[in-house]
Design a protein around this motif. Structure first.
Motif, PDB file in Angstrom:
ATOM      1  N   UNK A   1     -10.889   3.583   3.594  1.00 18.24           N
ATOM      2  CA  UNK A   1     -11.840   4.432   2.891  1.00 18.24           C
ATOM      3  C   UNK A   1     -11.626   5.905   3.222  1.00 18.24           C
ATOM      4  N   UNK A   2     -11.402   6.175   4.497  1.00 17.64           N
ATOM      5  CA  UNK A   2     -11.154   7.558   4.904  1.00 17.64           C
ATOM      6  C   UNK A   2      -9.875   8.098   4.274  1.00 17.64           C
ATOM      7  N   UNK A   3      -8.870   7.244   4.137  1.00 11.33           N
ATOM      8  CA  UNK A   3      -7.585   7.679   3.584  1.00 11.33           C
ATOM      9  C   UNK A   3      -7.706   7.999   2.103  1.00 11.33           C
ATOM     10  N   UNK A   4      -8.332   7.110   1.334  1.00 14.42           N
ATOM     11  CA  UNK A   4      -8.437   7.353  -0.104  1.00 14.42           C
ATOM     12  C   UNK A   4      -9.449   8.447  -0.411  1.00 14.42           C
TER      13      UNK A   4
ATOM     14  N   UNK B   1      -4.261  -6.064   9.448  1.00 11.11           N
ATOM     15  CA  UNK B   1      -3.500  -5.231  10.375  1.00 11.11           C
ATOM     16  C   UNK B   1      -2.413  -4.459   9.640  1.00 11.11           C
ATOM     17  N   UNK B   2      -1.762  -5.102   8.662  1.00  9.63           N
ATOM     18  CA  UNK B   2      -0.743  -4.427   7.887  1.00  9.63           C
ATOM     19  C   UNK B   2      -1.310  -3.258   7.090  1.00  9.63           C
ATOM     20  N   UNK B   3      -2.499  -3.438   6.516  1.00 12.22           N
ATOM     21  CA  UNK B   3      -3.128  -2.339   5.771  1.00 12.22           C
ATOM     22  C   UNK B   3      -3.479  -1.193   6.700  1.00 12.22           C
ATOM     23  N   UNK B   4      -3.988  -1.518   7.892  1.00 10.00           N
ATOM     24  CA  UNK B   4      -4.330  -0.461   8.844  1.00 10.00           C
ATOM     25  C   UNK B   4      -3.081   0.338   9.227  1.00 10.00           C
ATOM     26  N   UNK B   5      -1.974  -0.341   9.487  1.00 11.89           N
ATOM     27  CA  UNK B   5      -0.734   0.353   9.851  1.00 11.89           C
ATOM     28  C   UNK B   5      -0.221   1.192   8.695  1.00 11.89           C
ATOM     29  N   UNK B   6      -0.414   0.709   7.454  1.00  9.72           N
ATOM     30  CA  UNK B   6       0.050   1.468   6.294  1.00  9.72           C
ATOM     31  C   UNK B   6      -0.775   2.735   6.090  1.00  9.72           C
ATOM     32  N   UNK B   7      -2.049   2.724   6.491  1.00  8.06           N
ATOM     33  CA  UNK B   7      -2.853   3.939   6.388  1.00  8.06           C
ATOM     34  C   UNK B   7      -2.495   4.954   7.467  1.00  8.06           C
ATOM     35  N   UNK B   8      -1.949   4.466   8.576  1.00  4.34           N
ATOM     36  CA  UNK B   8      -1.518   5.370   9.643  1.00  4.34           C
ATOM     37  C   UNK B   8      -0.171   5.990   9.305  1.00  4.34           C
ATOM     38  N   UNK B   9       0.763   5.181   8.789  1.00  2.00           N
ATOM     39  CA  UNK B   9       2.102   5.668   8.457  1.00  2.00           C
ATOM     40  C   UNK B   9       2.063   6.489   7.171  1.00  2.00           C
ATOM     41  N   UNK B  10       2.913   7.508   7.114  1.00  2.00           N
ATOM     42  CA  UNK B  10       3.001   8.362   5.937  1.00  2.00           C
ATOM     43  C   UNK B  10       4.140   7.972   5.005  1.00  2.00           C
TER      44      UNK B  10
ATOM     45  N   UNK C   1       8.293   5.411   8.713  1.00  2.00           N
ATOM     46  CA  UNK C   1       7.276   5.433   9.763  1.00  2.00           C
ATOM     47  C   UNK C   1       6.619   4.068   9.917  1.00  2.00           C
ATOM     48  N   UNK C   2       6.384   3.400   8.802  1.00  2.00           N
ATOM     49  CA  UNK C   2       5.807   2.056   8.860  1.00  2.00           C
ATOM     50  C   UNK C   2       6.744   1.085   9.587  1.00  2.00           C
ATOM     51  N   UNK C   3       8.059   1.239   9.345  1.00  2.00           N
ATOM     52  CA  UNK C   3       9.027   0.396  10.045  1.00  2.00           C
ATOM     53  C   UNK C   3       8.996   0.607  11.543  1.00  2.00           C
ATOM     54  N   UNK C   4       8.848   1.854  11.981  1.00  2.00           N
ATOM     55  CA  UNK C   4       8.768   2.131  13.414  1.00  2.00           C
ATOM     56  C   UNK C   4       7.498   1.542  14.019  1.00  2.00           C
TER      57      UNK C   4
ATOM     58  N   UNK D   1       0.824  -1.208   0.000  1.00  4.01           N
ATOM     59  CA  UNK D   1       0.000   0.000   0.000  1.00  4.01           C
ATOM     60  C   UNK D   1       0.863   1.266   0.000  1.00  4.01           C
ATOM     61  N   UNK D   2       1.910   1.289   0.811  1.00  2.00           N
ATOM     62  CA  UNK D   2       2.783   2.464   0.852  1.00  2.00           C
ATOM     63  C   UNK D   2       3.512   2.635  -0.473  1.00  2.00           C
ATOM     64  N   UNK D   3       3.901   1.534  -1.104  1.00  2.00           N
ATOM     65  CA  UNK D   3       4.582   1.612  -2.399  1.00  2.00           C
ATOM     66  C   UNK D   3       3.669   2.238  -3.447  1.00  2.00           C
ATOM     67  N   UNK D   4       2.389   1.873  -3.437  1.00  2.00           N
ATOM     68  CA  UNK D   4       1.448   2.462  -4.384  1.00  2.00           C
ATOM     69  C   UNK D   4       1.268   3.953  -4.116  1.00  2.00           C
ATOM     70  N   UNK D   5       1.243   4.321  -2.840  1.00  2.00           N
ATOM     71  CA  UNK D   5       1.069   5.734  -2.516  1.00  2.00           C
ATOM     72  C   UNK D   5       2.309   6.537  -2.913  1.00  2.00           C
ATOM     73  N   UNK D   6       3.492   5.971  -2.707  1.00  2.00           N
ATOM     74  CA  UNK D   6       4.717   6.684  -3.053  1.00  2.00           C
ATOM     75  C   UNK D   6       4.912   6.780  -4.569  1.00  2.00           C
ATOM     76  N   UNK D   7       4.484   5.748  -5.315  1.00  2.00           N
ATOM     77  CA  UNK D   7       4.640   5.746  -6.768  1.00  2.00           C
ATOM     78  C   UNK D   7       3.497   6.450  -7.475  1.00  2.00           C
ATOM     79  N   UNK D   8       2.452   6.799  -6.741  1.00  2.00           N
ATOM     80  CA  UNK D   8       1.326   7.501  -7.341  1.00  2.00           C
ATOM     81  C   UNK D   8       0.306   6.613  -8.019  1.00  2.00           C
TER      82      UNK D   8
END
Length: 375
Positions: free
Chosen positions: A368-371, A274-283, A287-290, A199-206
């Motif tokens: 849903x809130x994130x997108x 759980x991984x998707x939820x953490x990815x929506x919290x991290x920017x 941050x996801x690693x932490x 999820x973070x990779x998709x957000x970073x790559x657009x």
């Protein structure tokens, strides 16, 4: 319904292609379920194995020679004979884990019934061997002294006989436990990493913006990530059980691997959400690693895999009932070690399904809130 299933399938295939183009993740998957499992099973033995020991024999008597000869492989290496002056430098340099100092006139004092003292020096920085070897060496010395004084070897006839039966691991081999528990722990770690990183990779790559203009729903996007990343982990688990645990480590598996994989699927349903939820919290990925560090350690250490669940504080036990890893460890140990069937493990199966459904609903709401904020 067919259109929804087709979207979920095609989006999942897209995730698999993205994973194949990421060599770092591929190396992580292979390492996690091969070398990581093997090293966890073999690198930290809880029993003494080739422990280094030296003896300062200042008595040079038959009794002291008898004590020295009692230390033999595979528990110990051949004892090194050193002088009193070499004792401290040898331990300071890390050459010896144990140094036994037998004082002058030791045998004479023992036979005369006088108080005799033997000094055992231990390098406590080697915690595992130091803890186990401490009692082991004491028993060896006392046994040899008692038999020397009595002038014969014998076991006293006691009115009670203790019959020891080690169930499910007759030889008490640690690799049987370490390898399987490493697989169970790695399932949680890799499921969270793969889905969160996707999820973070998709957000970073657009590419997440491209999904927003397509006729797909957030539920379809989430389910695609869940089934694709979960499938990768499931295949890795099956391969690791057969090739690493059974093949290289020669660990017998008592129960049904198919039933364990069904339980693994339920755990993956919860941990990928759980991984998707953490990815929506991290920017970002750092941050996801932490977040992963502060989440993964409690899940693994307090789930009952490293420490018996019953020995934990009551408050911790109740809190960890909400964690999927607690129920996954329970069903994994029951199936793989004790050969339990569905009639025994249906409760952790049901708990995993309930926790997974709750985590999926919570993650979907957050997703849903994130997108929506990105649209």
């Amino acid at each position: 319904m067919l259109r929804h299933l087709s979207n979920i399938f095609r989006l999942g295939v897209k995730e698999l292609w993205s994973l194949l183009r990421d060599p770092t993740m591929l190396v992580l998957i292979v390492y996690t379920f091969s070398l990581s499992v093997y090293t966890a099973a073999t690198s930290m033995p809880e029993t003494l194995h080739h422990a280094s020991i030296a003896v300062v024999d200042e008595d040079h008597s038959p009794l002291s020679a008898r004590i020295v000869s009692a230390f033999y492989p595979p528990q110990f290496v051949k004892p090194a004979a050193i002088s009193y002056q070499d004792m401290d430098p040898g331990m300071d340099s890390g050459m010896y884990t144990f140094v036994l100092n037998i004082p002058p006139n030791f045998q004479r004092d023992v036979l005369a019934g006088k108080y005799a003292e033997v000094q055992l020096n231990i390098d406590a920085t080697r915690m595992s061997q130091a803890f186990t070897g401490n009692g082991h060496i004491q028993n060896i010395v006392l046994t040899e002294v008692n038999e020397f004084v009595q002038r014969y070897r014998s076991n006293a006839d006691l009115p009670v006989e203790l019959a020891l039966r080690a169930r499910f691991n007759p030889t008490l081999e640690k690799s049987w436990f370490g390898g399987l528990m490493q697989i169970i722990n790695n399932v949680t770690m890799l499921a969270i990493i793969l889905t969160g990183a996707a999820l973070i990779r998709e957000r970073e790559h657009g590419t997440i913006e491209h999904l927003l203009v397509m006729p797909v729903t957030p539920t379809e996007i989430m389910l695609a990530k869940v089934w694709s990343m979960g499938l990768v982990v499931l295949i890795a688990v099956a391969a690791s059980l057969n090739f690493v645990v059974r093949g290289f480590l020669h660990v017998p598996i008592e129960g049904s691997i198919t039933l364990f994989l069904v339980g693994t699927t339920l755990c993956l349903f919860a941990t990928t959400a759980m991984g998707i939820f953490m990815a929506t919290v991290a920017r970002s990925m750092p941050q996801f690693g932490l977040l992963l560090m502060i989440t993964l350690l409690p899940l693994q250490l307090l789930s009952g895999g490293s420490t018996p669940y019953e020995s934990m504080p009551i408050v911790v036990q109740k809190i960890m009932l909400l964690a999927p890893t607690t129920h996954f460890v329970e069903l994994g140990q029951a199936i793989l070690y004790r050969g339990a069937g569905l009639d025994v493990v249906w409760k952790p199966f049901l708990a995993l399904f309930a926790i997974g459904a709750a985590l999926f609903a919570l993650s979907l709401k957050r997703f849903r809130a994130t997108i929506s904020g990105m649209a």
